[in-house]
Design a protein around this motif. Sequence first.
Motif, PDB file in Angstrom:
ATOM      1  N   UNK A 202       0.478  -0.989   0.215  1.00 32.20           N
ATOM      2  CA  UNK A 202      -0.411   0.109   0.567  1.00 32.20           C
ATOM      3  C   UNK A 202       0.941   1.082   0.306  1.00 32.20           C
ATOM      4  N   UNK A 203       1.234   1.362  -0.838  1.00 29.45           N
ATOM      5  CA  UNK A 203       2.821   2.153  -0.955  1.00 29.45           C
ATOM      6  C   UNK A 203       2.165   3.761  -1.290  1.00 29.45           C
ATOM      7  N   UNK A 204       2.621   5.068  -0.513  1.00 30.28           N
ATOM      8  CA  UNK A 204       2.030   5.796  -0.471  1.00 30.28           C
ATOM      9  C   UNK A 204       1.459   7.123  -1.946  1.00 30.28           C
ATOM     10  N   UNK A 205       1.142   7.863  -2.328  1.00 27.11           N
ATOM     11  CA  UNK A 205       0.318   8.379  -3.572  1.00 27.11           C
ATOM     12  C   UNK A 205      -0.152   7.539  -4.270  1.00 27.11           C
ATOM     13  N   UNK A 206      -0.394   5.660  -4.072  1.00 23.91           N
ATOM     14  CA  UNK A 206      -1.015   5.351  -4.714  1.00 23.91           C
ATOM     15  C   UNK A 206      -2.561   5.856  -4.922  1.00 23.91           C
ATOM     16  N   UNK A 207      -3.394   5.342  -6.228  1.00 24.51           N
ATOM     17  CA  UNK A 207      -4.620   5.781  -6.083  1.00 24.51           C
ATOM     18  C   UNK A 207      -5.453   4.711  -6.374  1.00 24.51           C
TER      19      UNK A 207
END
Length: 229
Positions: free
Chosen positions: A140-145
């Motif tokens: 769940x990476x940061x900035x992922x939509x």
Amino acid sequence: MYTLVTIADVVQILPSDFNKPSKRAIEDWINTNYADKVINKVGLCVGFHSLISASEGLIGNGTGIVNVNVDFKLVVFRPFKGEIIRGTISSANTEGIHMSMGFFEDTVAPRDLLFSPSTPEADERGLVWVWRANENEFWFDRAEKCLMRVEQEVWHDLSPQMKKLDEDFDMESRDIHGMRLAPYRLNVSMGLTGLGPDLWWLGEDAAVAEEAAEAPENLEGTNDTEMAT
């Protein structure tokens, strides 16, 4: 996601606005006092939609302010339980993931509503949640939509009458980020097939193409509700 709400209120038109057409002065007052504000158990007001009715104006004694009783409709953001919405991962901690929708920041995916088993992992930028399934890792990476499902609304009355309660917050009255409770928060889940980062299910090229093809939200089929203030 959006609905139309009917509201009754008293609009106060200042002498400095007398040069405006009446409808314009009323609309400006409504947008100033309602837009981007949360009404408890109603939702986040986006803006003025239409004027239903307005009374004759009454001039206040000694002030010159014109008071007008109006009924009007507002566009309100309030997704229903079970609705699939899109957001972007903005941050995370050991209790869950904080999502942003651009115009609405108070969306949280608690740890128990993520894919299982998911665990928090530290990297050079902080904490990131990882779902491990069949010896594969999905981040769940940061900035992922992401796509997420609305599971619960959490309301907190921050009206002037509740000021003393707001001043007496303790740690149990804070959200998973240690921040004071928002007047309106959505708890969402990302634990079903198709939910979570778009890249997991579509691949990078397909995710970009889908985002570009998305049409703006419209108000067709919205529900009308009524309230008075």
